[in-house]
Design a protein around this motif. Structure first.
Motif, short mmCIF file in Angstrom:
data_model
loop_
_atom_site.label_atom_id
_atom_site.label_comp_id
_atom_site.label_asym_id
_atom_site.label_seq_id
_atom_site.Cartn_x
_atom_site.Cartn_y
_atom_site.Cartn_z
N ARG A 268 40.81 42.20 38.36
CA ARG A 268 41.57 42.85 37.88
C ARG A 268 42.96 42.96 38.70
NH1 ARG A 268 36.79 46.11 36.88
NH2 ARG A 268 37.02 47.99 38.08
N ILE A 269 43.11 43.71 39.65
CA ILE A 269 44.46 43.90 40.20
C ILE A 269 45.47 42.75 40.23
CG2 ILE A 269 46.08 44.80 42.25
CD1 ILE A 269 43.39 46.71 42.76
N LEU A 270 44.53 41.73 40.11
CA LEU A 270 45.47 40.09 40.75
C LEU A 270 46.05 39.64 39.02
CD1 LEU A 270 43.56 38.61 43.02
CD2 LEU A 270 45.68 38.56 43.38
N GLN A 271 45.00 40.09 37.54
CA GLN A 271 45.48 39.41 37.20
C GLN A 271 46.14 40.88 35.86
OE1 GLN A 271 41.65 39.97 35.45
NE2 GLN A 271 40.35 37.88 35.74
N ALA A 272 46.42 41.72 35.97
CA ALA A 272 47.73 42.66 36.04
C ALA A 272 48.77 42.41 36.46
CB ALA A 272 46.84 44.56 36.26
N SER A 273 48.80 41.87 37.61
CA SER A 273 49.91 41.64 38.32
C SER A 273 50.52 40.42 38.02
CB SER A 273 49.84 41.86 39.36
OG SER A 273 49.20 42.91 40.72
N ARG A 274 49.26 39.40 37.45
CA ARG A 274 49.69 38.22 36.44
C ARG A 274 49.72 37.19 37.72
NH1 ARG A 274 51.40 38.61 31.25
NH2 ARG A 274 52.92 36.31 31.58
N VAL A 275 49.23 37.43 38.91
CA VAL A 275 49.82 37.00 39.68
C VAL A 275 49.21 35.89 38.88
CG1 VAL A 275 48.79 36.64 42.08
CG2 VAL A 275 49.68 38.49 42.07
N HIS A 276 47.37 36.15 39.07
CA HIS A 276 46.75 34.16 38.33
C HIS A 276 47.28 33.79 37.80
CE1 HIS A 276 46.57 36.48 35.01
NE2 HIS A 276 46.39 35.54 34.05
N LEU A 277 48.69 33.32 37.20
CA LEU A 277 49.34 32.62 36.55
C LEU A 277 50.25 31.90 37.63
CD1 LEU A 277 50.98 34.69 33.61
CD2 LEU A 277 48.85 33.08 33.26
N THR A 278 50.42 32.08 38.47
CA THR A 278 51.35 31.04 39.81
C THR A 278 49.97 30.55 40.47
OG1 THR A 278 52.58 32.41 39.75
CG2 THR A 278 52.43 31.80 41.53
N VAL A 279 49.02 31.75 41.41
CA VAL A 279 48.02 31.10 42.22
C VAL A 279 46.93 31.77 41.54
CG1 VAL A 279 46.82 31.79 44.31
CG2 VAL A 279 49.22 32.19 43.30
N PRO A 280 45.89 30.27 41.14
CA PRO A 280 44.66 30.30 40.12
C PRO A 280 43.89 31.17 40.69
CG PRO A 280 45.71 28.08 40.22
CD PRO A 280 46.35 29.32 41.43
N LEU A 281 42.88 31.93 40.58
CA LEU A 281 41.39 32.91 40.40
C LEU A 281 40.33 32.10 40.36
CD1 LEU A 281 42.67 36.14 38.79
CD2 LEU A 281 42.86 35.07 41.26
N ALA A 282 39.06 31.37 41.44
CA ALA A 282 38.17 30.98 41.16
C ALA A 282 37.24 31.54 41.52
CB ALA A 282 38.17 29.85 42.10
N THR A 283 35.47 31.93 40.91
CA THR A 283 34.64 32.66 41.51
C THR A 283 33.58 31.62 42.20
OG1 THR A 283 33.26 31.38 39.55
CG2 THR A 283 34.26 33.65 39.14
N THR A 284 34.25 30.80 42.24
CA THR A 284 32.87 29.86 43.73
C THR A 284 33.79 29.31 44.55
OG1 THR A 284 32.33 27.88 42.50
CG2 THR A 284 31.20 29.98 41.88
N LEU A 285 33.86 28.68 45.42
CA LEU A 285 34.47 27.68 46.36
C LEU A 285 34.48 26.62 45.43
CD1 LEU A 285 33.13 28.80 50.29
CD2 LEU A 285 35.87 29.87 48.91
N THR A 286 33.96 26.11 45.16
CA THR A 286 33.58 24.72 44.33
C THR A 286 34.68 24.49 43.72
OG1 THR A 286 31.59 23.93 45.19
CG2 THR A 286 32.47 23.13 43.57
N GLU A 287 35.16 26.00 42.77
CA GLU A 287 35.66 25.55 41.44
C GLU A 287 36.91 25.52 42.36
OE1 GLU A 287 36.88 28.83 37.72
OE2 GLU A 287 35.33 29.26 39.15
N ALA A 288 37.42 26.42 43.30
CA ALA A 288 38.64 26.97 43.52
C ALA A 288 39.63 24.96 44.23
CB ALA A 288 38.58 27.49 45.14
N ARG A 289 37.89 24.69 45.01
CA ARG A 289 38.85 22.76 45.04
C ARG A 289 38.86 22.14 43.33
NH1 ARG A 289 40.14 18.90 45.52
NH2 ARG A 289 39.79 17.22 47.39
N ARG A 290 38.46 22.46 43.20
CA ARG A 290 38.92 21.68 41.39
C ARG A 290 40.13 22.07 41.03
NH1 ARG A 290 39.04 22.61 36.77
NH2 ARG A 290 38.21 24.97 37.33
N LEU A 291 40.25 23.19 41.16
CA LEU A 291 41.35 24.04 40.75
C LEU A 291 42.50 23.42 41.89
CD1 LEU A 291 40.36 27.35 40.02
CD2 LEU A 291 40.98 25.79 38.15
N LEU A 292 43.04 23.22 43.00
CA LEU A 292 43.55 22.85 43.93
C LEU A 292 44.62 21.54 43.11
CD1 LEU A 292 42.21 22.75 47.80
CD2 LEU A 292 44.14 24.50 46.63
#
Length: 401
Positions: free
Chosen positions: A248-272
């Motif tokens: 919630r902090i990351l989204q409220a600070s709009r960090v997720h627009l520049t640095v994507p958020l992932a719920t799993t490491l597999t998803e994170a690898r894809r978002l790279l």
């Protein structure tokens, strides 16, 4: 190494170095010295390193001689090195207009043939903002463990707030953060590690599953480190598995627009491999008249990397010239150029270390500076100044067409 591991290794991208130089023959020796420093971690055989440095010299000399007219003091050459799996890649880019040598020498023009004989694959891209020559060299065979080593985990800081653990995943690095991310630990430990790994590895996933954010503003460490490393596409960062409060902090600070958020490491690898909605990049500029030329070259490089149109580039180059020129002339300090783009606009900001005056900077028409900030106002959707304790940021927003 299995076939799947080999394929993953081939996808690996790591930035070795990136710098913009004045387009002067006197800079060639310094370019070679810097390139040698960038190559050092690869531990190349002497003959291979010699061939690469000779190719760098020849490609840069061609850009200096052919891209800019004789006596041009505003031309620049951008040198970038990166590693892509088992291949060393480097590019030499100018932002001029290709022309034949004014000396009429018959010895020139053979540079690319020489580079090819030195074992490089050569690609040349002529476009509206200059020419980019990309060279590729196969790296000598070596064990994967020797080629892709990682530094040992960083020790806990004296207060024991946070610890970092690095895990090499062949095509990216997973940096696990353990403990409390406070203002102190973010600045003294996390930021340094992020900057180092984004420059070295280029593709980093930060696992926040066992981390706690103690103070909301510390999450800016992630986009800040990414911007310092050059941002997309050479530097890529994804945050994985934050707890609900941190998310919630990351989204409220709009960090997720520049640095994507992932719920799993597999998803994170894809978002790279997925371009974020907002791209950022920072450049340190000296307190020197050459800073405006460096800033224009930085804008040209960003517009090319981010696939921005020529109209936006022309407006951005004009705005950045005025803002950086004002910082050099009036603030008389070094400054930082910040570029950020999303689907609607490009933000240009120049932060200097001179105290701010009340309100907007004065819009005047001095004899020597021309129309200055009047031009910025005319080209921008909006502009203004943000004061800081140790200086100010002058910014402008430009529409994307």
């Amino acid at each position: 190494m299995t076939q799947s591991e080999a394929g993953a290794a081939a996808d690996r991208r790591a930035v070795l170095g990136r710098r913009i130089w004045r387009a002067e023959a006197t800079q060639l020796a310094a370019m070679r010295a810097e390139a040698r420093r960038w190559l050092a971690p690869l531990d190349l055989p002497d003959d291979v390193e010699h061939d690469v440095l000779l190719a760098v010299h020849e490609a840069a000399a061609n850009a200096i001689e052919h891209a800019y007219p004789s006596g041009d003091t505003k031309g620049h050459v951008e040198l970038t090195f990166w590693r892509d799996g088992g291949t060393l890649c480097l590019s030499v880019a100018d932002h001029g207009e290709w022309r034949e040598s004014s000396t009429g020498s018959r010895d020139r023009g053979r540079g690319l043939d020489m580079i090819r004989r030195l074992g490089a694959d050569v690609a040349i891209d002529h476009h509206g903002r200059g020419t980019r020559v990309v060279l590729q060299y196969p790296l000598p065979d070596m064990p994967a463990a020797g080629r892709f080593t990682t530094d040992p985990p960083l020790p806990a800081e004296s207060g024991g707030e946070v610890r970092l653990q690095e895990s090499d995943q062949l095509d990216h690095l997973v940096l696990t953060v353990r403990g409390v991310v406070s203002s102190r630990s973010a600045d003294e430990v996390l930021r340094q590690a992020l900057s180092r790994q984004l420059l070295d590895r280029g593709r980093v996933v930060v696992d926040l599953s066992v981390a706690t954010v103690q103070w909301d503003p510390v999450v800016q460490v992630f986009p800040d480190a990414l911007a310092e490393a050059g941002g997309w596409p050479l530097a890529r960062l994804v945050l994985a598995r934050p707890d609900p409060l941190t998310a919630r902090i990351l989204q409220a600070s709009r960090v997720h627009l520049t640095v994507p958020l992932a719920t799993t490491l597999t998803e994170a690898r894809r978002l790279l491999d997925v371009r974020p909605p907002r791209l950022v990049r920072d450049h340190d500029l000296p307190n020197d008249p050459m800073a405006t030329g460096l800033a224009r070259a930085a804008v040209a490089s960003a517009c090319e990397d981010w696939d921005l149109d020529d109209g936006l580039y022309e407006a951005a180059a004009t705005v950045v010239t005025e803002l950086v020129g004002n910082a050099v002339e009036h603030a008389a300090t070094a400054c930082v150029l910040h570029l950020a783009v999303d689907s609607k606009r490009l933000r240009i900001a120049v932060r200097d270390n001179s105290p701010v005056t009340d309100g907007h900077p004065q819009i005047v028409v001095p004899d020597e500076r021309g129309y200055g900030l009047l031009i910025v106002r005319g080209l921008s959707r909006s502009w203004g100044v943000t004061p800081h304790a140790d200086g100010k940021t002058v910014w402008a927003l430009l529409h994307r067409r």
